[in-house]
Design a protein around this motif. Sequence first.
Motif, PDB file in Angstrom:
ATOM      1  N   SER A  75      47.810  32.310  31.405  1.00 17.11           N
ATOM      2  CA  SER A  75      46.309  32.478  30.718  1.00 17.11           C
ATOM      3  C   SER A  75      45.640  31.337  30.734  1.00 17.11           C
ATOM      4  O   SER A  75      45.985  30.109  31.112  1.00 17.11           O
ATOM      5  N   ALA A  76      44.231  31.557  30.453  1.00 13.87           N
ATOM      6  CA  ALA A  76      43.106  30.468  30.571  1.00 13.87           C
ATOM      7  C   ALA A  76      43.690  29.159  29.561  1.00 13.87           C
ATOM      8  O   ALA A  76      43.645  27.941  30.178  1.00 13.87           O
ATOM      9  N   LYS A 142      55.268  33.522  50.997  1.00 12.71           N
ATOM     10  CA  LYS A 142      55.941  33.988  49.535  1.00 12.71           C
ATOM     11  C   LYS A 142      55.641  35.243  49.121  1.00 12.71           C
ATOM     12  O   LYS A 142      56.470  35.871  48.023  1.00 12.71           O
ATOM     13  N   GLY A 143      54.724  35.926  49.769  1.00 11.58           N
ATOM     14  CA  GLY A 143      54.523  37.338  49.312  1.00 11.58           C
ATOM     15  C   GLY A 143      53.875  37.625  48.046  1.00 11.58           C
ATOM     16  O   GLY A 143      53.737  38.744  47.394  1.00 11.58           O
ATOM     17  N   ILE A 144      53.334  36.502  47.565  1.00 10.86           N
ATOM     18  CA  ILE A 144      52.584  36.650  46.171  1.00 10.86           C
ATOM     19  C   ILE A 144      51.366  37.389  46.268  1.00 10.86           C
ATOM     20  O   ILE A 144      51.040  37.940  45.337  1.00 10.86           O
ATOM     21  N   TYR A 145      50.662  36.965  47.221  1.00  7.53           N
ATOM     22  CA  TYR A 145      49.224  38.018  47.453  1.00  7.53           C
ATOM     23  C   TYR A 145      49.499  39.511  47.349  1.00  7.53           C
ATOM     24  O   TYR A 145      48.769  40.249  46.769  1.00  7.53           O
ATOM     25  N   ARG A 146      50.520  39.558  47.973  1.00  4.88           N
ATOM     26  CA  ARG A 146      51.214  41.307  48.061  1.00  4.88           C
ATOM     27  C   ARG A 146      51.273  41.643  46.672  1.00  4.88           C
ATOM     28  O   ARG A 146      50.692  42.928  46.081  1.00  4.88           O
ATOM     29  N   LYS A 147      52.038  40.960  45.995  1.00  4.11           N
ATOM     30  CA  LYS A 147      52.200  41.398  44.577  1.00  4.11           C
ATOM     31  C   LYS A 147      51.163  41.189  43.682  1.00  4.11           C
ATOM     32  O   LYS A 147      51.173  42.272  42.933  1.00  4.11           O
ATOM     33  N   ALA A 148      50.324  40.423  43.790  1.00  5.89           N
ATOM     34  CA  ALA A 148      49.171  40.227  43.013  1.00  5.89           C
ATOM     35  C   ALA A 148      48.240  41.575  43.544  1.00  5.89           C
ATOM     36  O   ALA A 148      47.492  42.139  42.277  1.00  5.89           O
ATOM     37  N   ARG A 149      47.895  41.835  44.626  1.00  7.22           N
ATOM     38  CA  ARG A 149      47.187  43.151  45.103  1.00  7.22           C
ATOM     39  C   ARG A 149      47.883  44.242  44.545  1.00  7.22           C
ATOM     40  O   ARG A 149      46.937  45.165  44.057  1.00  7.22           O
ATOM     41  N   GLY A 151      49.322  44.864  41.733  1.00 11.79           N
ATOM     42  CA  GLY A 151      49.271  44.464  40.316  1.00 11.79           C
ATOM     43  C   GLY A 151      50.511  43.850  39.597  1.00 11.79           C
ATOM     44  O   GLY A 151      50.476  44.049  38.335  1.00 11.79           O
ATOM     45  N   GLU A 152      51.216  43.504  40.428  1.00 14.82           N
ATOM     46  CA  GLU A 152      52.785  43.129  39.748  1.00 14.82           C
ATOM     47  C   GLU A 152      52.640  41.397  39.309  1.00 14.82           C
ATOM     48  O   GLU A 152      53.571  41.181  38.578  1.00 14.82           O
ATOM     49  N   ILE A 153      51.508  40.940  39.702  1.00 16.39           N
ATOM     50  CA  ILE A 153      51.236  39.414  39.021  1.00 16.39           C
ATOM     51  C   ILE A 153      49.765  39.541  38.314  1.00 16.39           C
ATOM     52  O   ILE A 153      49.007  40.079  39.282  1.00 16.39           O
ATOM     53  N   ARG A 154      49.926  39.337  37.179  1.00 14.24           N
ATOM     54  CA  ARG A 154      48.699  39.318  36.410  1.00 14.24           C
ATOM     55  C   ARG A 154      47.957  37.826  36.507  1.00 14.24           C
ATOM     56  O   ARG A 154      48.479  36.907  36.917  1.00 14.24           O
ATOM     57  N   ASP A 155      46.609  37.800  36.699  1.00 17.87           N
ATOM     58  CA  ASP A 155      45.860  36.474  36.111  1.00 17.87           C
ATOM     59  C   ASP A 155      46.250  35.782  37.462  1.00 17.87           C
ATOM     60  O   ASP A 155      46.539  34.434  37.295  1.00 17.87           O
ATOM     61  N   PHE A 156      45.978  36.377  38.654  1.00 23.59           N
ATOM     62  CA  PHE A 156      46.345  35.793  40.075  1.00 23.59           C
ATOM     63  C   PHE A 156      44.855  35.023  40.491  1.00 23.59           C
ATOM     64  O   PHE A 156      44.036  35.961  40.422  1.00 23.59           O
ATOM     65  N   THR A 157      44.925  33.735  40.560  1.00 25.49           N
ATOM     66  CA  THR A 157      43.626  32.976  40.908  1.00 25.49           C
ATOM     67  C   THR A 157      43.155  33.559  42.246  1.00 25.49           C
ATOM     68  O   THR A 157      44.056  33.737  43.134  1.00 25.49           O
ATOM     69  N   GLY A 158      41.857  34.026  42.282  1.00 28.91           N
ATOM     70  CA  GLY A 158      41.209  34.530  43.638  1.00 28.91           C
ATOM     71  C   GLY A 158      41.011  35.981  43.644  1.00 28.91           C
ATOM     72  O   GLY A 158      40.524  36.600  44.243  1.00 28.91           O
ATOM     73  N   SER A 160      42.619  38.326  40.393  1.00 31.43           N
ATOM     74  CA  SER A 160      42.471  38.527  38.808  1.00 31.43           C
ATOM     75  C   SER A 160      42.230  37.714  37.965  1.00 31.43           C
ATOM     76  O   SER A 160      42.101  37.889  36.627  1.00 31.43           O
ATOM     77  N   ALA A 161      41.837  36.240  38.380  1.00 32.61           N
ATOM     78  CA  ALA A 161      41.419  35.245  38.006  1.00 32.61           C
ATOM     79  C   ALA A 161      40.464  34.314  38.471  1.00 32.61           C
ATOM     80  O   ALA A 161      40.580  34.274  39.778  1.00 32.61           O
ATOM     81  N   PRO A 162      39.765  33.596  37.829  1.00 31.04           N
ATOM     82  CA  PRO A 162      38.706  32.804  38.753  1.00 31.04           C
ATOM     83  C   PRO A 162      39.151  31.508  39.431  1.00 31.04           C
ATOM     84  O   PRO A 162      40.188  31.196  38.946  1.00 31.04           O
ATOM     85  N   TYR A 163      38.467  31.249  40.324  1.00 31.62           N
ATOM     86  CA  TYR A 163      38.644  29.812  40.822  1.00 31.62           C
ATOM     87  C   TYR A 163      37.170  29.247  41.001  1.00 31.62           C
ATOM     88  O   TYR A 163      36.332  29.632  41.739  1.00 31.62           O
TER      89      TYR A 163
END
Length: 204
Positions: A75-76, A142-149, A151-158, A160-163
Amino acid sequence: MDRNLYWHLPGVSQAERVQRNRHRAGVVWFTGLSNAGKSTIAHALERVLFDQGCHTFVFDGDNVRHGLCADLGFSADDRHENIRRIGEMARLFMEAGVISLAAFISPYRADRDRLRDRIGRERFMEIYCRCSIAVCENRDQKGIYRKARAGEIRDFTGISAPYEEPVAPDLVLDTEVDSVNACVDRVHTLLQTRGIVTGSTAHI
Ligand SMILES: Nc1ncnc2c1ncn2[C@@H]1O[C@H](COP(=O)(O)OP(=O)(O)OP(=O)(O)O)[C@@H](O)[C@H]1O
Ligand SMILES: [Mg+2]
């Protein structure tokens, strides 16, 4: 608030540490999107500095979340506290004479500005690893962008969360264009310009 706290003055001075270490201390803070290259460059730079005889340490993203910041999420508020704690740790390492390299997304400008104030602008170097989200996403080992896209990772910078891009960083590394070695060279040159290390021997 009076908490009966007293600052105990150190018996070993900064000047003595510099004389023994033969380099100054500082904090090199890498910021940028996930996969922008912060860790890669920080560890490659540490190798160069270490081989020159410098006292170094890399504070790296997820590693601190196993211990020092294990109680924090994304979280922020938790991200602010994560950066604050690492900043305080890097500051202590600086007092111990170490050149700290910190590789954290550190997405909020205010947090980075606080670090500069707390550590001191002559010892703090904000390095922006600039890389488009498209290229970062392409490097997704690491496959984290795929998970973020997905919706499996919330608050992902760039995503679903700001940079918040740095306004006046000490250095911008164009990691889409420049090689890892070229980026390392540029940060090393900055360390020389700042008088933290000298040329090839790091002896001052
Ligand atoms: N010029 C470059 N500088 C840094 N990394 C690069 C460069 N060109 C390609 N890469 C590659 O990009 C990837 C960057 O991954 P790295 O783990 O360093 O990113 P990061 O910014 O630390 O991400 P995270 O915030 O998720 O920890 C690596 O696979 C690295 O080899
Ligand atoms: Mg990293």
